[in-house]
Design an enzyme around this catalytic site. Sequence first.
Site, PDB file in Angstrom:
ATOM      1  N   PRO A   2      37.802  44.148  31.948  1.00 17.50           N
ATOM      2  CG  PRO A   2      38.017  46.104  30.692  1.00 17.50           C
ATOM      3  CD  PRO A   2      37.678  44.665  30.573  1.00 17.50           C
ATOM      4  CD  GLU A   3      36.515  41.103  37.073  1.00 18.84           C
ATOM      5  OE1 GLU A   3      36.243  41.104  38.282  1.00 18.84           O
ATOM      6  OE2 GLU A   3      36.988  40.111  36.487  1.00 18.84           O
ATOM      7  CE  LYS A  57      31.832  43.589  35.904  1.00 17.86           C
ATOM      8  NZ  LYS A  57      31.463  42.329  35.245  1.00 17.86           N
ATOM      9  CG  HIS A 105      40.082  46.589  16.200  1.00 19.80           C
ATOM     10  ND1 HIS A 105      39.226  46.003  15.291  1.00 19.80           N
ATOM     11  CD2 HIS A 105      41.190  45.813  16.229  1.00 19.80           C
ATOM     12  CE1 HIS A 105      39.806  44.910  14.816  1.00 19.80           C
ATOM     13  NE2 HIS A 105      40.994  44.768  15.355  1.00 19.80           N
ATOM     14  NE  ARG A 124      36.400  38.947  22.334  1.00 17.04           N
ATOM     15  CZ  ARG A 124      36.687  38.190  23.379  1.00 17.04           C
ATOM     16  NH1 ARG A 124      37.864  38.298  23.962  1.00 17.04           N
ATOM     17  NH2 ARG A 124      35.825  37.354  23.828  1.00 17.04           N
ATOM     18  NE  ARG A 163      18.341  36.094  43.913  1.00 21.73           N
ATOM     19  CZ  ARG A 163      18.816  36.899  42.966  1.00 21.73           C
ATOM     20  NH1 ARG A 163      19.126  38.128  43.261  1.00 21.73           N
ATOM     21  NH2 ARG A 163      18.956  36.465  41.746  1.00 21.73           N
TER      22      ARG A 163
END
Length: 312
Positions: A2-3, A57, A105, A124, A163
């Site tokens: 998920p972004e 996020k 889960h 996870r 950068r």
Amino acid sequence: MPELPEVETVARGLRRAILGRRIVSVTLGKTDFIDDPAALEEHLPGRQIAAVERFGKFMLLRLSAAAGLNRVPTNGDAAPAALLVHLGMTGQIAPMPSAQPREKHTHVCLLLDDGRELRYTDVRRFGRIAYLTEAPLAEELKEFGADPLEASDDEFASRIRGRRARIKALLLDQSVLRGVGNIYADESLWRAKIHPARLGAQLSKQQAKTLRRVLQEILQKAIVMRGSSISDFLDAEGEPGEYQRHHRAYGREGKACYRCKSSVRRAIVAGRSSYFCPKCQPGPRGFAVLPLRGETKKRVKRRNARRPSARL
DNA sequence: CTCGATCCCTGGACGC
DNA sequence: TGCGTCCAGGGATCGA
């Protein structure tokens, strides 16, 4: 996985579904991804969900003072606070009827005052959940970079062009931009025709400008399509997104580039699989591309054996 | 400052 | 069929 677009989709769903609900009680499963599990049990019951926001996020469930109390709380629950939720790779959050059996889960269940349960499942446990009062929350959020949907040309350019890190690493760095992950980094670099291993400082002003524009366009379109469901992303209504059908680079190793028909290739940049067109996105000299791991005869045969209808 | 390596975690794909 | 291995990747952390 998920972004920004996926988290925005979930946040909008939650806003519709649970705004204004009061939390009655808390049930926890595995808690190794929760900052302070006991704080959830102590401070959530009685709180009202006053707002649902996205920050990069993260999702922020703003909690107002415990409602309907006939005494002044002694544990600080009169002050505003928030539940910070990060979905990690496999996190899902959605309200369900309490009678519905809990999925495997499921690690956090918040019983709501309308009888439903807000459930967080995460196979996870790469996600994160934290109960935070205002000061620690502000401390937490100040580490993050600009929202890519809001950053101006100048701000974007200065964060990137100053950068020496690789552009892919910079796009993924949440302290530079908050909310971009592997998929939308690759998609925006493909559209801007920039190789992921180019250095931030190497980009021209024009390239930075283009990258910002296409990144915003891609994120906005992905939000409209309710995000990308590539592994098991589901929104707060349990529906998959549709944006994966529009991917132009991510996951397309060995397939023809939509612009020039060259074979899309994969390389490890910033420690992540990165997909790009070697012709449209020329890389630094001698940059190593991974050998194609695409279709072998054996794999095709195996897949057809599993799904005979795939040949029709 | 930037890099790569390592760890966390589980399930699915793959190779034998 | 089953077993071992690799891979997915967001983020933290550590040493170079």
